[in-house]
Structures are given as structure tokens and as C-alpha cells.
Scaffold this active site. Structure first.
Site, short mmCIF file in Angstrom:
data_model
loop_
_atom_site.label_atom_id
_atom_site.label_comp_id
_atom_site.label_asym_id
_atom_site.label_seq_id
_atom_site.Cartn_x
_atom_site.Cartn_y
_atom_site.Cartn_z
N SER A 189 35.63 39.42 40.28
CA SER A 189 35.76 38.00 40.61
C SER A 189 35.75 37.16 39.35
O SER A 189 35.14 37.53 38.33
CB SER A 189 34.58 37.58 41.51
OG SER A 189 34.51 36.18 41.64
N TYR A 240 26.07 36.64 42.45
CA TYR A 240 27.30 37.35 42.78
C TYR A 240 28.11 37.66 41.52
O TYR A 240 28.56 38.79 41.31
CB TYR A 240 28.12 36.50 43.75
CG TYR A 240 29.51 37.02 44.05
CD1 TYR A 240 29.70 38.14 44.84
CD2 TYR A 240 30.64 36.34 43.57
CE1 TYR A 240 30.98 38.61 45.12
CE2 TYR A 240 31.91 36.80 43.86
CZ TYR A 240 32.08 37.93 44.64
OH TYR A 240 33.34 38.38 44.91
N LYS A 283 29.00 41.41 39.94
CA LYS A 283 30.37 41.84 39.68
C LYS A 283 30.58 42.17 38.20
O LYS A 283 31.30 43.12 37.86
CB LYS A 283 31.36 40.76 40.13
CG LYS A 283 31.53 40.68 41.64
CD LYS A 283 32.14 41.96 42.19
CE LYS A 283 32.52 41.85 43.64
NZ LYS A 283 33.16 43.10 44.14
#
Length: 320
Positions: free
Chosen positions: A122, A146, A150
Site C-alpha cells: 500500500s 496498517y 505492509k
């Protein structure tokens, strides 16, 4: 060519499965089998080869070992806990996005087959005080859990590839719009709903102002780029297996103007702007100016305009 899609029940996983079924080849070889795995057994499209579907929790190492026991030539690792969910439920994000990805990599390492592995990362790995535009070699500085999870996954894929355990390639996805279905727990969910709902004559709420800019790609081009990413030769990837997937830099205003150009003025009247501090705090740390030079050189593509994104949604996904 035997293929596994982890996250095969998600909307990108399902589109990828249908596209592979239609083309019937990958990396110049006929597809002999496709397995779709997700937390609940996914639907299977019609295909000229065998498709298996199964429920699998990637946080369960025993389940992952069983899933991967047949051996696969190519693996698409799409499963993830999305941004707002990972921020609100820290343990969920760590279990799926970090430990789940590690489980898949470890199972592949112990099999000794070195499969092609496409890992979806991402743009949330970037943030903080770095100059624009952001390039493939810009140091990640995630501002969310998040993004951090990632970024760790990217490093693991790179190292497992360096050691010859997998033939990995990581694609940092733009925000995918227009997504079909209902809103999910991604902070970016409104970036589809402000187009999708008005096109179905429903009201939509935009939690940021019209000049908010972001980086977008259609689902159709995302799937094509995932396939192209799987087909890149290892020698062409260089020492970093990570790249930014091409996209378009657009403001909310430009997205709405594109929808109006395709569908007329009425849908835009159904959009209401209403500040949401929780969403704003997350997305304000995201960046929007990217230079995807590596991916472009390797044959990946962006949409020509956001009007294409709207047309693709109307053609592929809007309910009848």
C-alpha cells in the site's frame, strides 16, 4: 501452471480469478489449476481448468501449511485487514497483515519450490516529512499501523526473494476506485462511495473537502497490473522487488467532474460534504504525488482519465 490466490473472496481476488479464467495462461504457460482461499470459501468462476475454493485463516500456520501442501507455481497474496480496521483493532492488523504474511512466506520457504509471489502492499507505507514526488526508492515512513505492517511485509518479501525462497514482487497499490459493493472499513472507502452511490441514485457523504488530492487506479487496471507483475522476469526487477503501481493524481472535485462528464449532472447533487475527524486524521497523513517510473518501465499502466474509472464501473460492476 498451478496458481493460488489468498484473499480470493475479495473483490480484487474475484476479478483476478475471472481474468485468469478468461486468459487461461500465465507467464507463457497454460493454467492447470487455480485455488481460491479466504476466511470463508470464495465463489469460483467458470474456467477451462480446475478451480478449487477453500476457507483458510492465514493467521493459523497449520492451516497455511495444509493449504500450500499441493505446491503452487504462482501465489497472489491479497489478504489483508484494511486501514481503519487495522488502526482501530491493532491485534487484528498484526495477526493478518504481518504474521499472516509471514506464515505464507515461511510455508513457501519450507516447500523449497521458490514460487512466484505477488504481494499487494500500500502507499500507506509512505508519510511524514519526505520530498515530493515519492519514488520507488523513497524511504517508507508510515503514519499508521496498517502502513507499518505492509512496510514490514515488503522487506520480508525482498529478503525471502534475495535468499531464493520465493520469486517475489511487491506492488504498492493506489486507492482502487470505483469499488463495487458496500463500504468497508478502509479509510479510503468514501473515495468509491461518492461515485458508486450517486450513480445508483443514492446519497453519499464525503468526509474531506473537494480539493483533497489522492492517487487512484481502476479495479480493471489493478487486475491487469497484478497479472503483468506476476509475469515480470526476476532479472528485470533488480535488487528491490518493490514498486509503486501506476495511478492518477486527482482531487475529489476532479473525480466528481469526471462522473458528471460520463453520467450527467444529477449524480453529483447527491454528494454531501461532512467533515469526519477520524477519517481526516488518517487520510491527511497520506501522500498523493508519486512517480511510478519502475512499474511503467516494466509495462504496468494507469487509467487514461478518471472518466475511464467511471465507465469501467458502469460496464463491469454497477448492479443492473
Amino acid at each position: 501452471m498451478n496458481i493460488l490466490i489468498i484473499g480470493g473472496g475479495g473483490f480484487i481476488g474475484q476479478k483476478l480469478a475471472r481474468r485468469l479464467a478468461a486468459r487461461a495462461t500465465l507467464r507463457g504457460q497454460e493454467i492447470s489449476g487455480l485455488t481460491l482461499a479466504d476466511i470463508a470459501a470464495p465463489d469460483a468462476p467458470e474456467a477451462p481448468f480446475d478451480i478449487a475454493t477453500t476457507a483458510c485463516d492465514i493467521t493459523d500456520r497449520t492451516a497455511i501449511d495444509s493449504l500450500m501442501a499441493p505446491g503452487f507455481d504462482a501465489i497472489f497474496l491479497l489478504a489483508a485487514v484494511v486501514s481503519s480496521h487495522a488502526e482501530a483493532e491493532f491485534e487484528d492488523g498484526m495477526k493478518v497483515n504481518l504474521h499472516g504474511a509471514l506464515n505464507v512466506l515461511e510455508a513457501a520457504r519450507l516447500q523449497g519450490r521458490a514460487p512466484v509471489l505477488v504481494f499487494t502492499s500500500s502507499l500507506a507505507v509512505f508519510g511524514g516529512e519526505v520530498p515530493d514526488p515519492i519514488r520507488d526508492w523513497t524511504i517508507p515512513n508510515p503514519q499508521t499501523s496498517y502502513g507499518t505492517q505492509k512496510a514490514i511485509g515488503e522487506l520480508l518479501v525482498n529478503d525471502y526473494s534475495r535468499r531464493g525462497f520465493v520469486d517475489g514482487r511487491t506492488l504498492r497499490l493506489p486507492t482502487i476506485s470505483v469499488r463495487p459493493g458496500k463500504p468497508n472499513r478502509a479509510a479510503s472507502s468514501f473515495m468509491s462511495s461518492i461515485i458508486r452511490e450517486p450513480l445508483s441514485r443514492q446519497e453519499a457523504v464525503c468526509p474531506v473537502d473537494p480539493d483533497f488530492e489522492h492517487y487512484y487506479l481502476s479495479p480493471r487496471l489493478c487486475v491487469e497490473n497484478l497479472i503483468r507483475g506476476a509475469e515480470i522476469e526476476a532479472a528485470d526487477l533488480g535488487q528491490s522487488r518493490t514498486m509503486i503501481m501506476p495511478g492518477q493524481r486527482l482531487s475529489i472535485r476532479q473525480m466528481i467532474e469526471a462522473m458528471t462528464a460520463v453520467a450527467g449532472p444529477e449524480p453529483a447533487k447527491l454528494i454531501r460534504f461532512e467533515d469526519d475527524p477520524a477519517i481526516r486524521d488518517i487520510v491527511s497523513g497520506w501522500r498523493f504525488d508519486y512517480d511510478p517510473a519502475k512499474a511503467l518501465a516494466l509495462g504496468l499502466e494507469a487509467d487514461d482519465s478518471f472518466e475511464d474509472n467511471v465507465r469501467h464501473y458502469l460496464q463491469d460492476d454497477r448492479p443492473a
